[in-house]
Design a protein around this motif. Structure first.
Motif, short mmCIF file in Angstrom:
data_model
loop_
_atom_site.label_atom_id
_atom_site.label_comp_id
_atom_site.label_asym_id
_atom_site.label_seq_id
_atom_site.Cartn_x
_atom_site.Cartn_y
_atom_site.Cartn_z
N LEU A 1 0.88 -1.41 0.19
CA LEU A 1 0.50 -0.13 0.23
C LEU A 1 0.99 1.18 0.04
N SER A 2 2.01 1.04 -0.25
CA SER A 2 3.22 2.24 0.40
C SER A 2 3.69 2.55 -0.66
N SER A 3 4.46 1.87 -0.86
CA SER A 3 6.17 1.85 -1.67
C SER A 3 5.93 2.20 -3.32
N HIS A 4 4.85 0.80 -3.75
CA HIS A 4 4.44 0.27 -5.08
C HIS A 4 2.89 0.67 -5.87
N HIS A 5 2.71 1.59 -4.84
CA HIS A 5 1.25 1.77 -5.78
C HIS A 5 1.02 2.14 -6.45
N MET A 6 2.26 2.65 -7.74
CA MET A 6 1.90 2.52 -9.02
C MET A 6 1.94 0.96 -9.70
N ALA A 7 2.77 0.43 -9.24
CA ALA A 7 2.37 -1.32 -9.39
C ALA A 7 1.19 -2.31 -9.34
N LEU A 8 0.98 -1.75 -8.10
CA LEU A 8 -0.25 -2.18 -7.19
C LEU A 8 -1.38 -2.25 -7.68
N ALA A 9 -1.10 -0.22 -9.26
CA ALA A 9 -2.97 0.01 -9.28
C ALA A 9 -2.80 -1.15 -11.22
N ALA A 10 -1.52 -1.25 -11.45
CA ALA A 10 -0.72 -2.23 -12.97
C ALA A 10 -1.47 -3.14 -12.59
N THR A 11 -0.87 -3.58 -11.74
CA THR A 11 -1.35 -4.96 -11.38
C THR A 11 -2.72 -5.49 -10.97
N LEU A 12 -3.66 -4.21 -10.50
CA LEU A 12 -4.74 -4.50 -10.48
C LEU A 12 -5.91 -4.33 -11.71
N GLY A 13 -4.82 -3.31 -12.63
CA GLY A 13 -5.39 -2.77 -13.83
C GLY A 13 -5.53 -4.49 -14.52
N CYS A 14 -5.23 -4.82 -15.30
CA CYS A 14 -4.43 -5.96 -15.79
C CYS A 14 -5.33 -7.10 -15.14
N TRP A 15 -5.50 -7.52 -14.22
CA TRP A 15 -6.44 -8.45 -13.34
C TRP A 15 -7.97 -8.20 -13.99
N ALA A 16 -8.29 -6.66 -13.28
CA ALA A 16 -9.77 -6.81 -14.14
C ALA A 16 -9.85 -6.53 -16.03
N LEU A 17 -8.99 -6.34 -16.33
CA LEU A 17 -9.29 -6.40 -17.49
C LEU A 17 -9.31 -8.07 -17.99
N GLY A 18 -8.58 -8.62 -17.42
CA GLY A 18 -8.91 -10.32 -17.77
C GLY A 18 -9.78 -11.03 -17.41
N SER A 19 -10.06 -10.55 -15.93
CA SER A 19 -11.41 -10.64 -15.39
C SER A 19 -12.80 -10.64 -16.15
N THR A 20 -12.79 -9.22 -16.72
CA THR A 20 -13.34 -8.86 -17.42
C THR A 20 -13.84 -9.72 -18.36
N MET A 21 -12.58 -10.62 -19.38
CA MET A 21 -12.43 -11.23 -20.78
C MET A 21 -12.95 -12.27 -20.88
N LEU A 22 -12.58 -12.69 -19.17
CA LEU A 22 -12.82 -14.43 -19.11
C LEU A 22 -14.78 -14.43 -17.93
N SER A 23 -14.99 -13.52 -17.98
CA SER A 23 -16.16 -13.94 -17.68
C SER A 23 -17.88 -13.84 -18.98
N THR A 24 -17.27 -12.70 -19.53
CA THR A 24 -18.16 -12.58 -20.20
C THR A 24 -18.15 -13.31 -21.81
#
Length: 119
Positions: free
Chosen positions: A15-38
């Protein structure tokens, strides 16, 4: 947060030092989840007749649930035998192989359909 902590093991820095990497990871995860669910549901509803649609979607959901059980167990076994990196790379390779196999089958089926229509 979960994918970042699972791959780095850094709970305090998640939550503190790698917030940009976390945001990128969560963005990729959300995109993949969306594609694989619909996408699979859309494909199945187009591929079957209307009277078989409910059964086909139920079978798709059941296969997905079984895949989650086997995938999680298999990932855990591979991670225990080697490392978490190898387990996640194995999952990525299996997903890429399955996607390539599906795409190749679709392209071959389209090619066969187009050649039979021109005859």
């Amino acid at each position: 947060l979960l994918p970042y902590v699972a791959t780095t093991g850094d709970v305090s820095g998640a939550l503190s030092s790698h917030h940009m990497a976390l945001a990128a990871t969560l963005g990729c995860w959300a995109l993949g989840s969306t594609m694989l669910s619909t996408a699979p549901i859309s494909y199945v509803t187009d591929a079957v007749s209307e009277d078989q649609r409910a059964q086909a979607i139920a079978l798709l959901r059941t296969a997905g649930d079984v895949g989650f059980l086997i995938g999680a167990s298999g990932t855990g076994v591979v991670a225990d035998w080697s490392s978490m990196d190898v387990a996640l790379q194995t999952n990525a390779g299996l997903l890429l192989s399955a996607t390539g196999w599906f795409a190749a089958r679709r392209l071959l089926k389209q090619k066969d359909n187009s050649t039979t229509k021109h005859r």
